[in-house]
Design an enzyme around this catalytic site. Structure first.
Site, short mmCIF file in Angstrom:
data_model
loop_
_atom_site.label_atom_id
_atom_site.label_comp_id
_atom_site.label_asym_id
_atom_site.label_seq_id
_atom_site.Cartn_x
_atom_site.Cartn_y
_atom_site.Cartn_z
N GLU A 59 0.83 -1.19 0.00
CA GLU A 59 0.00 0.00 0.00
C GLU A 59 0.88 1.26 0.00
OE1 GLU A 59 -2.74 0.17 3.32
OE2 GLU A 59 -3.82 1.85 2.43
N GLU A 207 -12.86 -1.74 2.71
CA GLU A 207 -13.37 -1.40 4.04
C GLU A 207 -14.44 -0.31 3.94
OE1 GLU A 207 -10.27 -0.77 6.97
OE2 GLU A 207 -9.68 -2.88 6.88
N TYR A 271 -6.88 -8.41 11.79
CA TYR A 271 -5.56 -8.12 12.34
C TYR A 271 -5.45 -8.73 13.74
CZ TYR A 271 -4.52 -4.99 8.49
OH TYR A 271 -4.25 -4.49 7.23
N GLU A 328 -6.55 -8.82 3.98
CA GLU A 328 -5.62 -8.14 4.91
C GLU A 328 -5.58 -8.96 6.18
OE1 GLU A 328 -6.13 -3.94 5.67
OE2 GLU A 328 -6.65 -3.56 3.56
N GLN A 378 2.00 -6.03 5.68
CA GLN A 378 2.14 -5.75 4.27
C GLN A 378 3.51 -6.25 3.81
OE1 GLN A 378 1.08 -1.71 3.24
NE2 GLN A 378 -0.86 -1.80 4.32
O1 AHR Z 1 -3.01 -2.21 6.37
C1 AHR Z 1 -3.29 -0.97 6.95
C2 AHR Z 1 -4.75 -0.57 6.84
O2 AHR Z 1 -5.53 -1.44 7.60
C3 AHR Z 1 -5.37 -0.63 5.47
O3 AHR Z 1 -5.14 0.50 4.70
C4 AHR Z 1 -6.83 -0.74 5.79
O4 AHR Z 1 -7.56 -1.39 4.78
C5 AHR Z 1 -6.85 -1.48 7.11
O5 AHR Z 1 -7.71 -0.90 8.02
#
Ligand code: AHR
Length: 526
Positions: A59, A207, A271, A328, A378
């Protein structure tokens, strides 16, 4: 809190009655007395693990692109048309199957026309969400496809639904894919690319529940239907609807019921925070065994969240036409003062991250029928990255090595495993199984076995029952570390790195020793 020197303590345990014959990097290591029995159902293969399960995400955020991957053709850092050679070599060696770009949240602020044509004439914009920094647009469509072609990966482009228009998105797809004499295809040719770009996946926003527009799932579903109607192309890439996150199921439920065509997948985000909470996530290093276990427990919770979503997807789409992507995932820690110079969301990457990655792979393999793509967040410098850079230097993270170990699983056929009686590792309010296993058959017939020992103190051994005629030995790679939060740094880049291991068959069993806090992948060689 400083982690305890667990390997030293482990070596001194000198557990008795060891039947294994595994030679590890440290021959003083001893296995516990009672190995766990692992059965692999070689006669009952499951679905294929799609290569894209090992996908990545890059990103425009911090030094995720600029500095970490792109330095520009005039840089003194060795590069190929602007992409740093060391990063390209590392990612090529990792056999990265696919890269998602340009965001994330950035995708819904990105206007593709800013990133085409002569670089010197491209507009400077503000990356308003990620620090308000200047976005030079030096990396645009042509540069991104140059990168994926350099590393041999497929391209997943994320379109802008949040601040773009239907026309803008439809035009980008035509610019990317058309082999006609249309004005957009001709413009692409003038910009140096004759043939269409091989875009295999295209997402409609990101998102939408948050940075992508703060929409309800119903509003997004209506928008998706409208946008996707105009994403026409002869070789149209797979179209992805951006779904929910964490434990949410409402997005999958609504999208699967309300988008009946022009959809190939729903994407979900997850996450891992040591605390389980976005605010007050936990530190990226200097943690104790309690946070080791809570982090792994939160990583494993993704399995239940996927299952809850798949249950709804199975009801809405019993023919299983819609895949479920986790586009993600990864660890996300509190901001780290050490890495301010690397920009936003830069964090230490330790042995704990390697285990989080491997445990995720196991979850994905178990759900390979629908989970056909995932993207770790990432690729460079940002969050749970593969590589970390500073100026001209580059370090491979423990996460990189975990991905490298599991390369044989890309495209392999899953084999169900049974591992009864696994003890639990409990610290504070959290517990995790001490051992996790996954097995698969590669396209060329080899049996591969991935094993994680989550126990921060205790070695475990696994006895694999082998069918008659099975290979006499297993060769493997093992990731161990001198501390739970051991990491690779510019000064010490090889603290955490894979070491070769092997085990000999005895009778009909193969005994594999798993050091504390370790990841290993074995291949049974004929
Ligand atoms: O990976 C960082 C951010 O986390 C991304 O831009 C977003 O899609 C997510 O909330």
């Amino acid at each position: 809190m400083t982690p305890r020197p667990f390997l030293a303590r482990w070596a001194s345990l000198a557990l008795a009655a060891c039947t294994m014959s595994l030679s590890t990097a440290d021959s003083s290591q001893a296995a516990p007395a009672a190995p766990l029995l692992l059965t692999i159902a070689t006669a009952s293969p499951g679905p294929v693990i799609h290569r894209n399960v090992y996908g990545q995400f890059a990103e425009h955020l911090g030094t995720g692109i600029y500095g970490g991957l792109w330095v520009g053709p005039d840089s003194k850092i060795p590069n190929t048309r602007g992409w740093r050679n060391d990063a390209v070599a590392a990612l090529k060696a990792l056999q990265v199957p696919l890269v998602r770009w340009p965001g994330g949240c950035f995708a819904d602020e990105y206007h593709w026309r800013d990133g085409i044509g002569p670089r010197a004439q491209r507009p400077v914009r503000l990356n308003k969400l990620w620090g308000g920094v200047e976005e030079p647009n030096a990396v645009g469509t042509h540069e991104f496809f140059d990168l994926v072609e350099l590393i041999g990966a497929q391209a997943y482009v994320n379109g802008n639904l949040g601040s773009g228009t239907v026309q803008e998105m439809a035009d980008w797809l035509e610019y990317l894919t058309s082999d006609s004499r249309s004005a957009l295809a001709e413009e692409r040719r003038r910009n140096g690319r004759d043939k269409p770009f091989p875009v295999t996946h295209f997402a409609v926003g990101n998102e939408a529940w948050g940075c992508g527009g703060h929409m309800s799932p119903e509003t997004y579903a209506a928008q998706y239907r409208q946008y996707s109607t105009f994403l026409r192309a002869p070789n149209r890439p797979k179209l992805i609807a951006s779904g929910g996150n964490d434990a949410q199921t409402v997005w999958t439920d609504v999208l699967a019921r309300e988008i009946r065509f022009n959809i190939d997948a729903i994407a979900h985000h997850y996450y891992t925070f040591p605390s389980g909470k976005f605010h007050g996530k936990g530190a990226s290093r200097g943690f104790g065994e309690d946070e080791w276990v809570s982090t792994l427990a939160h990583a494993l919770a993704l399995g239940g969240h996927i299952d809850a979503n798949l249950k709804l997807l199975n009801q809405a789409d019993p023919e299983k036409k819609i895949a479920f992507y986790i586009d993600e995932w990864g660890t996300w820690y509190d901001d780290d003062a050490d890495f301010k110079h690397r920009g936003l969301l830069a964090q230490h990457n330790t042995q704990r991250d390697a285990l989080v990655a491997a445990l995720h792979f196991h979850l994905f393999h178990e759900r390979a029928e629908r989970v056909q793509m995932t993207n770790i967040a990432q690729m460079a410098n940002v969050l749970q990255s593969m590589i970390q850079t500073e100026g001209e230097r580059l370090v491979l993270t423990p996460t990189y090595h975990a991905f490298a170990l599991y390369v044989p699983f890309q495209g392999a056929t899953t084999l169900p495993v049974q591992l009864p009686g696994v003890p639990e590792v409990a610290r504070g309010a959290h517990k995790v199984p001490a051992v996790s296993a996954t097995a698969a058959r590669t396209a060329d017939g080899r049996l591969v076995l991935g094993l994680v020992n989550t126990d921060p103190r205790q070695a475990h051994a696994v006895q694999v029952a082998l069918p008659a005629g099975a290979p006499a030995r297993a060769l493997g790679q093992q990731l161990v570390a001198p501390a739970l939060d051991a990491e690779n740094t510019l000064a010490q880049p090889e603290v955490v790195r894979p070491r070769p291991v092997q085990a000999q068959r005895r009778g009909n069993t193969l005994t594999l020793n798993l050091p504390p806090a370790s990841v290993q992948v074995f291949t049974l060689e004929p």
